[in-house]
Scaffold this active site. Structure first.
Site, PDB file in Angstrom:
ATOM      1  N   ILE A 481       0.823  -1.220   0.000  1.00  0.00           N
ATOM      2  CA  ILE A 481       0.000   0.000   0.000  1.00  0.00           C
ATOM      3  C   ILE A 481       0.849   1.259   0.000  1.00  0.00           C
ATOM      4  CG2 ILE A 481      -1.844  -1.233   1.190  1.00  0.00           C
ATOM      5  CD1 ILE A 481      -1.236   0.424   3.682  1.00  0.00           C
ATOM      6  N   GLY A 482       2.160   1.113   0.113  1.00  0.00           N
ATOM      7  CA  GLY A 482       2.946   2.343   0.176  1.00  0.00           C
ATOM      8  C   GLY A 482       4.355   2.176  -0.350  1.00  0.00           C
ATOM      9  N   GLY A 483       4.571   1.171  -1.190  1.00  0.00           N
ATOM     10  CA  GLY A 483       5.888   1.029  -1.796  1.00  0.00           C
ATOM     11  C   GLY A 483       6.721  -0.093  -1.213  1.00  0.00           C
ATOM     12  N   SER A 484       6.062  -1.035  -0.524  1.00  0.00           N
ATOM     13  CA  SER A 484       6.838  -2.079   0.146  1.00  0.00           C
ATOM     14  C   SER A 484       7.571  -2.987  -0.843  1.00  0.00           C
ATOM     15  CB  SER A 484       5.943  -2.909   1.069  1.00  0.00           C
ATOM     16  OG  SER A 484       4.838  -3.438   0.374  1.00  0.00           O
ATOM     17  N   ARG A 523       4.146  -1.529   9.554  1.00  0.00           N
ATOM     18  CA  ARG A 523       4.980  -2.664   9.942  1.00  0.00           C
ATOM     19  C   ARG A 523       5.687  -3.360   8.792  1.00  0.00           C
ATOM     20  NH1 ARG A 523       4.198  -7.713  10.267  1.00  0.00           N
ATOM     21  NH2 ARG A 523       2.965  -8.596   8.618  1.00  0.00           N
ATOM     22  N   THR A 525       7.640  -2.684   5.951  1.00  0.00           N
ATOM     23  CA  THR A 525       9.054  -2.514   5.614  1.00  0.00           C
ATOM     24  C   THR A 525       9.933  -2.938   6.791  1.00  0.00           C
ATOM     25  OG1 THR A 525       8.427  -0.718   4.153  1.00  0.00           O
ATOM     26  CG2 THR A 525      10.754  -0.876   4.691  1.00  0.00           C
ATOM     27  N   GLY A 710       8.912   2.299  10.948  1.00  0.00           N
ATOM     28  CA  GLY A 710       7.722   2.553  10.137  1.00  0.00           C
ATOM     29  C   GLY A 710       7.591   4.036   9.897  1.00  0.00           C
ATOM     30  N   GLY A 712       4.670   5.356   7.771  1.00  0.00           N
ATOM     31  CA  GLY A 712       3.418   5.721   7.111  1.00  0.00           C
ATOM     32  C   GLY A 712       2.378   6.393   7.970  1.00  0.00           C
ATOM     33  N   GLU A 713       2.493   6.300   9.272  1.00  0.00           N
ATOM     34  CA  GLU A 713       1.406   6.791  10.123  1.00  0.00           C
ATOM     35  C   GLU A 713       1.734   8.091  10.852  1.00  0.00           C
ATOM     36  OE1 GLU A 713       1.012   2.659  11.636  1.00  0.00           O
ATOM     37  OE2 GLU A 713      -1.126   3.140  11.555  1.00  0.00           O
TER      38      GLU A 713
END
Lengths: 758, 295
Positions: A481-484, A523, A525, A710, A712-713
């Site tokens: 969802i974000g480039g993992s 979580r 990456t 992490g 993203g948050e």
């Protein structure tokens, strides 16, 4: 800031999913189809709160083209049991009632029945033929209203948890929690300045562009296949297994590409219904929500009501904090009240802290996770109060935070002691940024706020397969969802010492790789990255064994360096190094395929901190806020693929800006949502925003091989207060309720002189 | 669910006949940016769709003798925005039309469609009211004209009789020293619906307003022509007192509702704020100075 020198970590190769996405080749949830498939549609409650007296589906079932109809009677009852799912705790009794209402409907949009038909038009006609008899009940939407004595009660079985003695009467307050550190009364007695304010935030939606969508096929032999847009296909499998009583090995879930999730796709809505419809009809069933359904019936983030009292010495040292947070869980208990409480004061090393939280049900869809669930809400209240304190003390807001900043060794109010963290580094980077050093333009003002999110680890599985030409496939089980995928491939390439373009990362379905916990908690990456590193190490171990075999030496005598097997020393013998491709070419003769595997429960997720800066201008006549400049600073551990990391910071900041300025659920007096669409649910558009500048601070996480934290948050946590603080400094009016929409700010500005006169 | 009959006539007369034949179940398709969305949501279920984009009179802009314009009802916003003479003569009308939807929507959406959708918050309508636009209507009984402010009759309703269609919009020749402006308040910066929209058209001679028209949208069931605001401006040099008097007239004309887009108090207040701002822009344009347009 990293001392380590890497070849691939920290570079910006092209994203592996980029070409497919820009050409339209990528398949999202609604892009899966099967021969003979039916279309499933859901009948939803028009009422916010009512008893279901009867449901008559006979006319719908008799309509030509209708192949199956389901109601709650088609799903087994579940016990009152809380199980973890994503970053939320869920109760299967409640989950089955979210899928399909049983005794009562609890919000407008609550599913009451579903049909599968030969076409969407027939399915819609069939829904209109289902007769539901309701007995209407009074409803309650607002969190504070729901807490009052005499409020309409949603669930007769709920007794407020965490209160002694155990209450005898039902309540909408499902749970009370308390975090206590030190002695709050003693702290306030020492305080020289005390600030106390009350805050509210509006409920908001994750606003992913792709609606929920799935295709389910239940075969005659009991095997079930599901294609769905999700942040966790293993969770989809787990939920469907429990809700439908099917063994996990019988359910194969394949995740699609995802058009945004942000936490909202860690739960199930359509999948169990589609499977049941498929089982009953004997045909594959496809279900896609409309945008309106997404707004009315998928999990938003809660609205909150908070009081914050902070006491400090005149030099800025904070000595006490007393905080109350009530979050609107929606129709069933389970708001992110825990994280909201924990994150509230996590940025500060304060001796005396009390945080009390309430998890409150009301007649809205059950909330789901939304980026750092709970944290933006409580952080808005705390960071606004700290800004008021800075104004009161005449201190620079960054200096005030530096004076109280949490660091390695700080014991948090919720228990853990921080290991190496980067809040001080972020505050210093913000203070030294070109943005913060630039003069504030006339008519503008500057606001800042800090934010925190724990980040999580948990279960991951991964494999590294070496192809016969020496290229490598990295397999894991977390939807990207974000480039993992790019980050996982970079870590594998670094580990192997081969070029990035020799490594391809893919996401396997639930039958093709071991269990992976949801993509959530920032979580993947970190944890799945660690599993990939370990799987790659496992493959390297095998590569060394094969090289040893080729050379006729002991495997201990072979090392892996720079992408090649080399003799560990001269005493091993003189051999030309063997490349990955050379070893792979001989694999058949040296023992067969070369693969690596790993599974783990990752511990030691590195907490993340961020500091945001905004320059704004307020149109005093209209209440319109214009953001002139915005910078997001964050400790990202190690930026594996910096472009993706910057994108996370920018996206989080923009979603937080929307939360601050315009996003809200608007309910009318009947308990109906009035703005179930993107026209009147206003997420920011590009022209509302300046370029979001980013500053990546890299304080490596000591618990990850490449220092990953992490990312993203954290970036959605500071913007709410950053904007509110800038607005307060721009116009002299402190907005303690979100959103700061033009009508609200205008009304507050008009009321302000009157307040001053009183 | 039932089949839809699609017709694309080449003349006004055929279009009128088709609409007449369809009874109440016929809908005109120009850009389709309202109709198709309404069909998808189930709000409208046409039996006949009459596509008017094959009718030359409805898809062209005509310069009239004396300096006026006739805009075909189906001409897209993008085409209108590229018409240099029209932009020079009626910058307010054009900027209002060009605010409807996104770039992509502009390639399709028409001022005629915006008018026929008859939303009180339609962007183009207050500007057309200020510009004194006349609506050309064709129907079973021939042609007729209606001043644009008389066209909408209630939210989503208008004065079209069964079988009638809007053919074109006539912009009268502007007097020397005239210009116009449109401003709207939206919570965002684009892709939004007006909380208040206002069109102001002014004629100035030696800095004094000699004629004015004010169209006010999203504050009442239909877009309003605010004559008292115009009267307050005429004879003034747009001094603060005159502007405040005109703003007060706008506020007095408002009959808004509280809804998801704004409160009564807010809409009323903003109508006055935007009147002042739009009047200043129109005056600057009329005096030859170019001013950036939208909110």
């Amino acid at each position: 800031m990293t001392a380590q020198v890497y070849k691939w970590i920290g570079t910006r190769p092209k994203r592996p999913d980029g070409a497919d996405k820009v050409t339209g080749r990528a398949r999202f949830g609604a892009d899966f189809n099967m021969p003979g498939q039916l279309i499933g549609r859901v009948l939803r409650s028009p009422h916010p709160h009512a008893v279901i007296k009867s449901i008559d589906t006979s006319a719908a079932a008799a309509l030509p083209g209708v192949r199956a109809v389901v109601t709650a009677a088609d799903f087994p009852e579940q016990e009152n049991l809380i199980v973890p799912a994503g970053e939320m705790q869920v109760n299967l009794r409640d989950v089955t009632r979210t899928i399909m209402a049983r005794e009562k409907v609890l919000y407008e949009g609550h599913p009451v029945a579903a049909v599968a038909a030969a076409s969407e038009a027939i399915a819609k006609q069939a829904l209109a033929l289902i007769k539901v008899e309701y007995a209407l009940l009074p409803h309650v939407i607002d969190v504070e209203e729901a807490m009052k004595d005499g409020a309409p009660i949603l669930h007769d079985h709920i007794r407020t948890d965490g209160v002694q003695p155990v209450p005898t009467k039902p309540s909408n307050i499902a749970k009370r929690i308390e975090n206590l550190k030190g002695d709050v009364a003693k702290g306030f007695a020492e305080a020289e300045v005390v600030i106390e304010r009350k805050y509210t935030t509006a409920p908001v939606h994750q606003a992913y562009i792709e609606p929920h969508a799935c295709l389910a096929s239940a075969a005659e032999d009991g095997q079930v296949s599901v294609w769905t847009t999700t942040q966790g296909h293993f969770q989809v499998r787990g939920f469907c297994s429990r809700l439908l009583q099917i063994e996990t090995s019988q359910i194969r879930v394949t995740p699609s590409e995802i058009g945004g999730g942000f936490g909202g796709k860690t739960v199930v809505y359509l999948e169990p219904v589609a499977i049941r419809l498929s089982q009953k009809s004997g045909k594959p069933v496809k279900m896609v929500m409309t945008r309106e359904e997404v707004f009315r019936a998928s999990g938003p983030a809660p609205g909150g009501a908070m009081t914050v009292k902070i006491g400090a010495k005149k030099d800025g040292r904070i000595v006490a904090a007393d905080i109350t947070i009530a979050l609107q869980a929606g129709a069933f208990p389970g708001s992110p009240i825990g994280p909201a409480c924990w994150c509230s004061m996590a940025c500060y090393d304060v001796d005396n802290i009390r945080v009390v939280g309430f998890d409150v049900v009301s007649n809205r869809p059950k909330v789901a996770a939304y980026r750092a669930p709970g944290a933006p809400i409580s952080s808005f209240a705390v960071e606004s109060t700290i800004d008021i304190l800075a104004q009161e003390l005449g201190m620079d807001p960054i200096d005030l935070r530096l004076k109280n900043a949490a660091m390695k060794g700080t014991k948090t109010h919720y228990g853990p002691v921080f290991d190496r963290i980067g809040l001080v580094e972020c505050l210093e980077a913000a203070k030294n940024s070109a943005h913060y050093k630039s003069p504030v333009k006339p008519g503008h003002a500057r606001g800042i706020a800090a934010g925190f999110w724990f980040n999580v680890g948990a279960d991951s599985s991964a494999a590294a397969h070496v192809g016969e030409d020496g290229t490598v496939t990295v397999i894991s089980g977390n939807p990207d969802i974000g480039g993992s995928r790019a980050s996982l491939a970079l870590m594998a390439a670094e580990e192997l010492g081969v070029d990035y373009d020799k490594v391809r990362a893919v996401i396997a379905d639930t039958h093709s790789i071991g269990f992976n916990f949801v993509t959530g908690g920032s979580r993947v990456t970190f944890a799945t990255g660690m599993a990939v590193v370990n799987a790659t190490k496992d493959a390297i171990k095998e590569l060394r064994v094969r090289a040893a075999k080729i050379w006729g030496v002991d495997p201990e005598g072979v090392v892996w360096e720079g992408g090649k097997a080399r003799p560990a020393g001269h005493n091993v013998g003189e051999f030309e190094p063997l490349t990955l491709a050379q070893i792979a070419a001989q694999a058949g003769k040296t023992g067969g395929p070369i693969n690596g595997h790993a599974q783990l429960n990752a511990q030691g997720a590195g907490p993340g901190f961020g500091v945001h800066i905004a320059d704004v201008r307020v149109d005093a006549e209209t209440g319109h806020v214009v953001i002139d400049r915005y910078t997001a600073v964050q400790d990202v551990g190690t930026a594996i693929h910096p472009s993706y990391v910057e994108g996370q910071l920018q996206g989080g900041a923009v979603q937080g800006i929307g939360w601050a300025l315009n996003e809200e659920y608007i309910y009318n007096a009947k308990g109906h949502l009035d703005n179930a669409g993107f026209l009147d649910y206003r997420i920011p558009v590009a022209s509302d925003l300046p370029m979001i500048e980013t500053i990546l601070v890299e304080v490596p996480n000591p618990h990850h091989p490449y220092g990953v934290r992490g990312v993203g948050e954290v970036p959605i946590v500071p913007p709410l207060a950053t904007i509110a603080n800038a607005v307060a400094r721009a116009c002299g009016t402190r907005m303690t309720s979100l959103p700061i929409s033009p009508p609200r700010l205008s009304a507050a500005l008009d009321a302000a002189p009157k307040l001053a006169a009183e | 669910m039932s089949d839809i009959k699609y017709l694309a006539p080449g003349t006004i007369e055929e279009a009128v006949k088709a609409m007449q034949a369809a009874g109440g179940k016929g809908f005109v398709l120009a850009g389709g940016t309202d109709l198709l969305v309404q069909m998808r949501s189930g709000a409208r279920e046409p039996q006949t769709i009459v596509d008017v984009k094959k009718i030359p009179e409805m898809t062209t802009i005509e310069e009239l003798p004396g300096g006026g314009f006739r805009i075909g009802a189906a001409v897209s916003g993008a085409v209108i925005g590229e018409h240099k003479k029209l932009v020079a003569a009626f910058p307010g009308v054009v900027e209002a039309i060009n605010l409807i939807g996104s770039k992509q929507v502009q390639g399709r959406a028409s001022a005629g469609g915006n008018l026929c959708n008859s939303s009180p918050a339609a962007d183009s309508v207050p500007a057309m009211v200020a510009a004194g636009v006349t609506v050309q209507i064709a129907g079973p009984n021939g042609r007729r004209e209606v001043p644009v402010e008389k066209f909408p009759t209630a939210p989503g309703r208008n004065c079209l009789q069964p079988g009638e269609i809007v053919v074109s919009l006539t912009l009268p020749a502007p007097a020397a020293g005239s210009s116009d402006a449109y401003l709207r308040l939206i919570p965002r910066t684009e892709m939004d619906i007006a909380v208040v929209g206002i069109g102001v058209s002014l004629t100035l001679k030696d800095g004094t307003v000699t004629a004015a028209r004010v169209g006010l949208g999203a504050v009442a069931p239909t877009v309003l022509l605010v004559e008292d605001a115009a009267k307050a401006l005429v004879g003034s040099k747009l001094d603060d007192a005159a502007l405040e008097k005109a703003a007060a007239a706008c506020r007095a004309a408002c009959k808004p509702i509280n809804d998801k887009r704004g409160t009564i108090e807010y809409r009323t207040k903003i109508s006055g704020v935007l009147l002042k701002r739009a009047a200043k822009i129109a005056a600057q344009r009329a005096s030859g100075a170019t001013v950036g347009g939208t909110h």
